[in-house]
Design a protein around this motif. Structure first.
Motif, PDB file in Angstrom:
ATOM      1  N   SER A  10       0.863  -1.197   0.000  1.00 57.41           N
ATOM      2  CA  SER A  10       0.000   0.000   0.000  1.00 57.41           C
ATOM      3  C   SER A  10       0.887   1.229   0.000  1.00 57.41           C
ATOM      4  O   SER A  10       2.085   1.153   0.282  1.00 57.41           O
ATOM      5  CB  SER A  10      -0.916   0.015   1.226  1.00 57.41           C
ATOM      6  N   VAL A  11       0.277   2.375  -0.319  1.00 62.49           N
ATOM      7  CA  VAL A  11       1.020   3.645  -0.323  1.00 62.49           C
ATOM      8  C   VAL A  11       0.310   4.654   0.566  1.00 62.49           C
ATOM      9  O   VAL A  11       0.254   5.852   0.266  1.00 62.49           O
ATOM     10  CB  VAL A  11       1.174   4.184  -1.760  1.00 62.49           C
ATOM     11  N   THR A  12      -0.252   4.184   1.685  1.00 61.11           N
ATOM     12  CA  THR A  12      -1.013   5.056   2.593  1.00 61.11           C
ATOM     13  C   THR A  12      -0.116   5.963   3.413  1.00 61.11           C
ATOM     14  O   THR A  12      -0.599   6.917   4.036  1.00 61.11           O
ATOM     15  CB  THR A  12      -1.872   4.202   3.527  1.00 61.11           C
ATOM     16  N   SER A  13       1.186   5.667   3.458  1.00 63.32           N
ATOM     17  CA  SER A  13       2.133   6.534   4.166  1.00 63.32           C
ATOM     18  C   SER A  13       3.425   6.557   3.379  1.00 63.32           C
ATOM     19  O   SER A  13       3.639   5.731   2.479  1.00 63.32           O
ATOM     20  CB  SER A  13       2.384   6.016   5.586  1.00 63.32           C
ATOM     21  N   ALA A  14       4.314   7.498   3.734  1.00 66.97           N
ATOM     22  CA  ALA A  14       5.576   7.619   3.007  1.00 66.97           C
ATOM     23  C   ALA A  14       6.417   6.358   3.168  1.00 66.97           C
ATOM     24  O   ALA A  14       7.040   5.882   2.217  1.00 66.97           O
ATOM     25  CB  ALA A  14       6.344   8.846   3.500  1.00 66.97           C
ATOM     26  N   SER A  15       6.433   5.812   4.388  1.00 68.63           N
ATOM     27  CA  SER A  15       7.226   4.601   4.616  1.00 68.63           C
ATOM     28  C   SER A  15       6.626   3.404   3.872  1.00 68.63           C
ATOM     29  O   SER A  15       7.354   2.585   3.294  1.00 68.63           O
ATOM     30  CB  SER A  15       7.321   4.304   6.116  1.00 68.63           C
ATOM     31  N   ASN A  16       5.287   3.312   3.884  1.00 67.02           N
ATOM     32  CA  ASN A  16       4.633   2.227   3.131  1.00 67.02           C
ATOM     33  C   ASN A  16       4.914   2.364   1.638  1.00 67.02           C
ATOM     34  O   ASN A  16       5.110   1.371   0.935  1.00 67.02           O
ATOM     35  CB  ASN A  16       3.127   2.235   3.382  1.00 67.02           C
ATOM     36  N   ALA A  17       4.917   3.609   1.172  1.00 72.91           N
ATOM     37  CA  ALA A  17       5.169   3.851  -0.248  1.00 72.91           C
ATOM     38  C   ALA A  17       6.588   3.435  -0.625  1.00 72.91           C
ATOM     39  O   ALA A  17       6.817   2.883  -1.705  1.00 72.91           O
ATOM     40  CB  ALA A  17       4.943   5.325  -0.572  1.00 72.91           C
ATOM     41  N   ALA A  18       7.558   3.676   0.253  1.00 72.89           N
ATOM     42  CA  ALA A  18       8.939   3.279  -0.017  1.00 72.89           C
ATOM     43  C   ALA A  18       9.044   1.752  -0.111  1.00 72.89           C
ATOM     44  O   ALA A  18       9.720   1.208  -0.991  1.00 72.89           O
ATOM     45  CB  ALA A  18       9.863   3.823   1.067  1.00 72.89           C
ATOM     46  N   THR A  19       8.365   1.086   0.827  1.00 67.41           N
ATOM     47  CA  THR A  19       8.356  -0.387   0.793  1.00 67.41           C
ATOM     48  C   THR A  19       7.650  -0.894  -0.463  1.00 67.41           C
ATOM     49  O   THR A  19       8.102  -1.847  -1.119  1.00 67.41           O
ATOM     50  CB  THR A  19       7.653  -0.936   2.036  1.00 67.41           C
TER      51      THR A  19
END
Length: 268
Positions: free
Chosen positions: A171-180
């Protein structure tokens, strides 16, 4: 010697006429059928060889049909993977957008909505089939490659592989999630590149086998033609010859049958 009971000339003429009529009938049959083997006794060995050639030509045609279907199967797979590639490209783009420091989590939620739709699209493609055969379950197929039934194992594609499922589960719900998510999607893109290269290799080798069988079939057909196909020019010449012989034989038989009548002049 003049005799009445035994007409040797007529008997001989009748035998020759019968032989000529038989040859004429065979010549007519050859011209009508286009084959110089209209009966097994015409060429027993040639008939045996021709029968085997004809059967092998039919098997080669069936094999080429199998290979063509396998090529269509792989082309269908690649067509779907092209769409998967576009979806992954967009998902990687969304992963970058979601890492923008000027974006809020509300903005990222909008990006994630599209990201999840694309992930669902890829997951749905994993269930597609070709004539009831799964396209993306990872299993290969064995393709018949010659008239003896030998097969070639063609590698499959697995859209349920870890690289794909990890990417679609991100998912891309947060910056860290987007990086992953970006890392995961890039891994899926690498796997996609490998899978499409595999399909390209499959299609290339199958086309090579198909072309080879086409040449083999042409050579078999040519060899079979030399054995069984009639030479129309030569046979029409023979037909004309036998036709003349039949007509001449008929006339001479009539003359031979009339010859004993000369004995009546001696009795007059």
């Amino acid at each position: 010697m003049v005799v009445i009971n035994t007409n040797t000339s007529a008997a001989q003429s009748a035998r020759l006429l019968s032989e000529s009529s038989s040859l004429l009938a065979k010549s007519l049959a050859r011209l009508s059928s286009g084959s110089k083997i209209v009966s097994p006794e015409d060429d027993a060995a040639g008939l045996a060889v021709s029968t085997r050639f004809s059967a092998e030509v039919n098997r080669v045609n069936a094999t080429r049909s199998n290979i063509s279907n396998a090529i269509s199967y792989n082309q269908t797979q690649d067509g779907f993977l092209q769409k998967v590639g576009k979806a992954l490209d967009r998902m990687s783009e969304l992963s970058i957008f979601a890492q923008d420091a000027t974006k809020t989590d509300d903005d990222r939620a909008l990006y994630d909505a599209e990201f999840q739709k694309l992930a669902g699209y890829i997951d749905d493609l994993a269930t597609k089939e070709f004539n009831g055969v799964s396209l993306f379950d990872g299993g290969g197929i064995d393709v018949t490659i010659d008239s003896d039934g030998n097969t070639l194992s063609v590698d499959g594609v697995n859209l349920a592989a870890t690289e794909y499922t990890t990417a679609t589960g991100s998912s891309v719900t947060s910056a860290s999630n987007a990086a992953t998510a970006l890392t995961n999607v890039k891994a899926a893109i690498d796997q996609l590149a490998t899978d499409r290269a595999t399909l390209g290799a499959n299609i290339s080798v199958l086309n090579s086998y198909n072309d080879q069988l086409g040449v083999y079939r042409d050579n078999l057909s040519a060899a079979n033609s030399r054995i069984k196909d009639v030479d129309v020019a030569e046979e029409s010449t023979q037909f004309a010859r036998y036709n003349i012989l039949v007509q001449a034989g008929t006339a001479m038989l009539a003359q031979a049958n009339a010859a004993p009548q000369s004995a009546l002049r001696l009795l007059a």
